[in-house]
Design a protein around this motif. Sequence first.
Motif, short mmCIF file in Angstrom:
data_model
loop_
_atom_site.label_atom_id
_atom_site.label_comp_id
_atom_site.label_asym_id
_atom_site.label_seq_id
_atom_site.Cartn_x
_atom_site.Cartn_y
_atom_site.Cartn_z
N UNK A 28 0.78 -1.29 0.03
CA UNK A 28 0.02 0.01 -0.04
C UNK A 28 0.88 1.29 -0.07
N UNK A 29 0.52 2.27 -0.89
CA UNK A 29 1.75 3.26 -1.11
C UNK A 29 1.20 4.54 -0.49
N UNK A 30 1.91 5.06 0.60
CA UNK A 30 1.68 6.02 1.28
C UNK A 30 2.49 7.38 0.78
N UNK A 31 3.31 7.09 -0.08
CA UNK A 31 4.10 8.19 -0.67
C UNK A 31 3.59 8.93 -1.63
N UNK A 32 3.92 9.97 -2.39
CA UNK A 32 3.27 10.49 -3.42
C UNK A 32 3.44 9.47 -4.70
N UNK A 33 2.46 9.36 -5.22
CA UNK A 33 2.28 8.26 -6.33
C UNK A 33 0.84 8.41 -6.79
N UNK A 34 0.44 7.94 -8.08
CA UNK A 34 -0.68 7.82 -8.54
C UNK A 34 -1.37 6.77 -8.15
N UNK A 35 -0.80 5.87 -7.29
CA UNK A 35 -1.44 4.63 -6.50
C UNK A 35 -1.48 4.88 -4.90
N UNK A 36 -1.30 6.14 -4.63
CA UNK A 36 -1.27 6.43 -3.09
C UNK A 36 -2.56 6.46 -2.55
N UNK A 37 -3.03 5.85 -1.41
CA UNK A 37 -3.92 5.56 -0.56
C UNK A 37 -3.74 6.41 0.73
N UNK A 168 16.14 -3.30 -4.25
CA UNK A 168 16.62 -2.80 -5.31
C UNK A 168 15.72 -2.56 -6.27
N UNK A 169 15.44 -1.33 -7.06
CA UNK A 169 14.34 -0.74 -7.82
C UNK A 169 14.97 0.19 -8.93
N UNK A 170 14.35 0.12 -10.08
CA UNK A 170 14.96 1.22 -11.17
C UNK A 170 14.47 2.63 -10.42
N UNK A 171 15.46 3.45 -10.78
CA UNK A 171 15.13 4.92 -10.19
C UNK A 171 14.16 5.63 -11.01
N UNK A 172 13.08 6.23 -10.58
CA UNK A 172 12.19 7.15 -11.25
C UNK A 172 12.58 8.58 -10.49
N UNK A 173 12.64 9.51 -11.50
CA UNK A 173 13.10 10.85 -10.99
C UNK A 173 11.90 11.54 -10.46
N UNK A 174 10.80 11.16 -10.58
CA UNK A 174 9.54 11.76 -10.05
C UNK A 174 9.34 11.17 -8.72
N UNK A 175 9.03 9.76 -8.68
CA UNK A 175 8.60 9.08 -7.41
C UNK A 175 9.84 8.31 -6.68
N UNK A 176 10.97 8.02 -7.25
CA UNK A 176 11.95 7.54 -6.70
C UNK A 176 11.88 6.20 -7.24
N UNK A 177 10.52 5.42 -7.21
CA UNK A 177 10.38 4.03 -7.67
C UNK A 177 9.36 3.88 -8.39
N UNK A 178 8.80 2.54 -8.61
CA UNK A 178 7.67 2.53 -9.29
C UNK A 178 7.65 2.67 -10.97
#
Length: 252
Positions: A28-37, A168-178
């Motif tokens: 469950x994503x609490x960080x800024x994201x289009x999937x945030x809850x 380990x995750x691919x870096x996303x410049x906007x959200x960090x991951x995902x």
Amino acid sequence: MTQAKICGITTPEALRRAAELRVDYIGLVFAPSKRRVEPEEAGALIAELRGLRAAASEPETADGGSAPQRSSAKPQVVGVFVDPTMDELDRALAAAPLDVVQLHGQESPEFCRAVRERFGVRVFKASSIREDGSGLDADSGGDLQANHAERAEAIAEAYAGAADALLIDTHDPLYGGGSGRTFNWEIIPLYRDAARARGLKLFVAGGLTPDNAGELIRQYAPDGVDVSSGVETDGLKDLHKMTLFAERVALS
């Protein structure tokens, strides 16, 4: 056996399917994201999951009654945060009792240790990798394997005893991951071996799908794989893709 985590759950339908599939973790994503809850939404999803666990632990007997059975408590619930304050975690966990806190920012080992002790949860610490395989804090020149060997050892040493797993995750410049993009998988064994040598598990995320998860597991044997956009269609969790992903992980 490699564990499966489906991240970015936002709806009861996706939650129920993940529970039916008995994946190891949902995120469950609490960080800024289009999937945030929001914490209250997360709390409602966790309450529904607990109801599903309770129902699964009481199968009917031959006479139509119910017989007690120990629950497998799957899936466990992971909350994803990026550089939260302790107050933010207080508010989130008061509304949504999580099993695991995943920290996806620049959180120090001391902060991770404090989270474990304060909330009684496990901690997954994420580290970002660029698509070309270079680490955000690694030397961009020279030999890729040598650079990551040093970086992997340093990260695992720093978070040993402070976290339960590295991711380990691919870096996303906007959200960090995902990001939905893969990185150079050849560096995975460096992080896997460094983590395991210090009692940590290694999860791999970034561009995974039902089509490539099995290949990754067979070639690199991480402790867990983490998917989000790879089981979505038009930005929403696709129950068929979730099923395929869980099946491919189980068969690998």
